[in-house]
Design an enzyme around this catalytic site. Structure first.
Site, PDB file in Angstrom:
ATOM      1  N   GLY A 101      24.417 -94.686-101.347  1.00  0.00           N
ATOM      2  CA  GLY A 101      22.937 -95.022-100.807  1.00  0.00           C
ATOM      3  C   GLY A 101      22.863 -95.139 -99.370  1.00  0.00           C
ATOM      4  CD  GLU A 153      28.284 -95.240-107.270  1.00  0.00           C
ATOM      5  OE1 GLU A 153      27.091 -94.652-107.756  1.00  0.00           O
ATOM      6  OE2 GLU A 153      28.627 -95.813-106.534  1.00  0.00           O
ATOM      7  N   GLY A 206      26.234-104.805 -98.392  1.00  0.00           N
ATOM      8  CA  GLY A 206      25.737-104.211 -97.228  1.00  0.00           C
ATOM      9  C   GLY A 206      24.515-103.786 -96.703  1.00  0.00           C
ATOM     10  CB  ALA A 263      26.365 -88.276-101.854  1.00  0.00           C
ATOM     11  CB  ILE A 296      27.681 -88.744 -97.303  1.00  0.00           C
ATOM     12  CG1 ILE A 296      26.059 -88.812 -97.726  1.00  0.00           C
ATOM     13  CG2 ILE A 296      28.434 -87.497 -98.031  1.00  0.00           C
ATOM     14  CD1 ILE A 296      25.397 -87.536 -97.327  1.00  0.00           C
TER      15      ILE A 296
HETATM   16  N1  ATP Z   1      28.262 -96.526 -89.408  1.00  0.00           N
HETATM   17  C1  ATP Z   1      27.690 -97.177 -90.284  1.00  0.00           C
HETATM   18  N2  ATP Z   1      26.184 -97.460 -90.554  1.00  0.00           N
HETATM   19  C2  ATP Z   1      25.544 -97.893 -91.305  1.00  0.00           C
HETATM   20  N3  ATP Z   1      26.146 -98.684 -92.210  1.00  0.00           N
HETATM   21  C3  ATP Z   1      27.651 -99.063 -92.016  1.00  0.00           C
HETATM   22  C4  ATP Z   1      28.277 -98.340 -91.232  1.00  0.00           C
HETATM   23  N4  ATP Z   1      29.564 -98.587 -91.417  1.00  0.00           N
HETATM   24  C5  ATP Z   1      29.626 -99.478 -92.374  1.00  0.00           C
HETATM   25  N5  ATP Z   1      28.368 -99.654 -92.747  1.00  0.00           N
HETATM   26  C6  ATP Z   1      27.999-100.740 -93.976  1.00  0.00           C
HETATM   27  O1  ATP Z   1      28.277-100.167 -95.158  1.00  0.00           O
HETATM   28  C7  ATP Z   1      27.490-100.366 -96.140  1.00  0.00           C
HETATM   29  C8  ATP Z   1      27.478 -98.893 -97.157  1.00  0.00           C
HETATM   30  O2  ATP Z   1      28.687 -99.047 -97.545  1.00  0.00           O
HETATM   31  P1  ATP Z   1      29.178 -97.806 -98.561  1.00  0.00           P
HETATM   32  O3  ATP Z   1      29.414 -96.741 -97.989  1.00  0.00           O
HETATM   33  O4  ATP Z   1      30.439 -98.205 -99.348  1.00  0.00           O
HETATM   34  O5  ATP Z   1      27.907 -97.989 -99.621  1.00  0.00           O
HETATM   35  P2  ATP Z   1      27.238 -96.757-100.448  1.00  0.00           P
HETATM   36  O6  ATP Z   1      28.167 -95.813-101.111  1.00  0.00           O
HETATM   37  O7  ATP Z   1      26.511 -96.005 -99.339  1.00  0.00           O
HETATM   38  O8  ATP Z   1      26.252 -97.606-101.089  1.00  0.00           O
HETATM   39  P3  ATP Z   1      26.156 -97.351-102.908  1.00  0.00           P
HETATM   40  O9  ATP Z   1      27.524 -97.278-103.347  1.00  0.00           O
HETATM   41  O10 ATP Z   1      25.620 -99.000-103.180  1.00  0.00           O
HETATM   42  O11 ATP Z   1      25.076 -96.273-103.165  1.00  0.00           O
HETATM   43  C9  ATP Z   1      26.039-100.374 -95.405  1.00  0.00           C
HETATM   44  O12 ATP Z   1      25.014-101.153 -96.108  1.00  0.00           O
HETATM   45  C10 ATP Z   1      26.606-101.045 -94.138  1.00  0.00           C
HETATM   46  O13 ATP Z   1      26.526-102.525 -94.440  1.00  0.00           O
HETATM   47 MG    MG Z   2      29.078 -96.339-102.874  1.00  0.00          MG
END
Ligand code: ATP
Ligand code: MG
Length: 270
Positions: free
Chosen positions: A9, A70, A121, A7, A12
């Site tokens: 930022g 994590e 991202g 889960a 999920i």
């Molecule tokens: N469907 C989507 N909606 C929003 N962002 C998306 C989507 N698909 C890819 N992204 C991109 O992926 C990024 C999030 O990547 P990821 O899921 O690896 O991070 P996270 O685990 O949520 O964040 P962190 O590890 O920093 O807490 C977003 O900032 C965006 O640039």
């Molecule tokens: Mg992450």
């Protein structure tokens, strides 16, 4: 059924292990209550969590869930994906380009955090929105492919104007550094602006990653995280720049699920 969940930022990531196979899906982190509702419908499932919102999600669900750190979960997941492909990297750096970017050095069986950057991202989405008003991830990654960075970013060759350059002329000298030179003659489209945003994100991530690789004497940089999904321009920027600096980039298929898979593995090995 076993369920691994990272889960984060923004997203999920959910890895469901059933009948010897994984299926993957993801939800927006703003829909965390929806994920909790779904977990209530499978009370007998074994659940392993990780990521910044793991403790909050744990407080919403009926299962007595396992939780892991994590960074360890992500590393365990990467190992698992590489093993599946029979790829053996002993020393490498991995760079998790999520909402933010976290960079780690792996030596054999352990990882240490080597650094990070706020470029990732989240910056890609936030800055693209500020410059263009577009907030949809897929629209952003598609538009980026039509953009022209040359009128926005200043390259080394622009500064040297035909003179012999001491470093490759195609390198960016100043992200966004060409804007004022071109403001009276060029129209900057949304695509141009977004492509340049991906440029500064990709180049910053790569710079910090290869510095870590150099510091620790690693040859490979493994890039993971949802920021690369259906995002050919960001992938190209990172691949080309990593190679230009004489390191080897590697992308893992489904790599964004490393945390989700890894926390499940750590639970099994406990
Ligand atoms: N469907 C989507 N909606 C929003 N962002 C998306 C989507 N698909 C890819 N992204 C991109 O992926 C990024 C999030 O990547 P990821 O899921 O690896 O991070 P996270 O685990 O949520 O964040 P962190 O590890 O920093 O807490 C977003 O900032 C965006 O640039
Ligand atoms: Mg992450």
């Amino acid at each position: 059924m076993k369920i691994g969940i990272d889960a984060g930022g923004t997203l999920i990531k959910i890895a469901i292990y059933e009948n010897d196979t994984f299926t993957f899906r993801k939800e927006k982190s703003t829909d965390i209550e929806k994920v909790a509702q779904w977990l209530k419908t499978v009370p007998d499932a074994t659940v392993a969590l990780t990521g910044g919102k793991a403790t909050y999600l744990n407080s919403l669900i009926p299962q007595d869930a396992f939780q892991s750190i994590e960074f360890d979960a992500t590393f365990r997941g990467i190992q698992s994906f590489l093993d599946e492909k029979d790829i053996h990297l002993n020393k490498f750096v991995f760079s998790n380009v999520g909402t933010g970017t976290s960079i780690h050095f792996v030596d054999g069986q352990s990882q240490i955090r080597a650094g990070g950057t706020g470029a990732g991202g989240g910056m890609m989405l936030g800055l693209s929105y500020l410059l263009t008003g577009i907030s949809d991830f897929h629209t952003i990654t598609e538009k980026a492919l039509e953009g022209n960075r040359d009128i926005i970013d200043l390259k080394v060759k622009h500064i040297y104007k035909g003179d012999k350059t001491p470093i490759p002329g195609e390198l960016t000298a100043a992200n966004f550094g060409n804007v004022l030179h071109n403001k009276d003659t060029e129209q900057f489209t949304d695509a141009d602006k977004i492509a340049s945003v991906l440029g500064i994100v990709g180049e910053t991530v790569t710079t910090v990653s290869i510095h870590a690789a150099r510091e620790f004497g690693a040859e490979y940089v493994v890039y993971i995280g949802s920021s690369f999904l259906e995002n050919k321009l960001l992938q190209d920027i990172v691949v080309n720049y990593t190679k230009l600096r004489n390191f080897k980039p590697y992308f893992i298929e489904n790599g964004e699920y490393s945390g989700a898979v890894g926390t499940l593995r750590l639970m099994e090995e406990k």
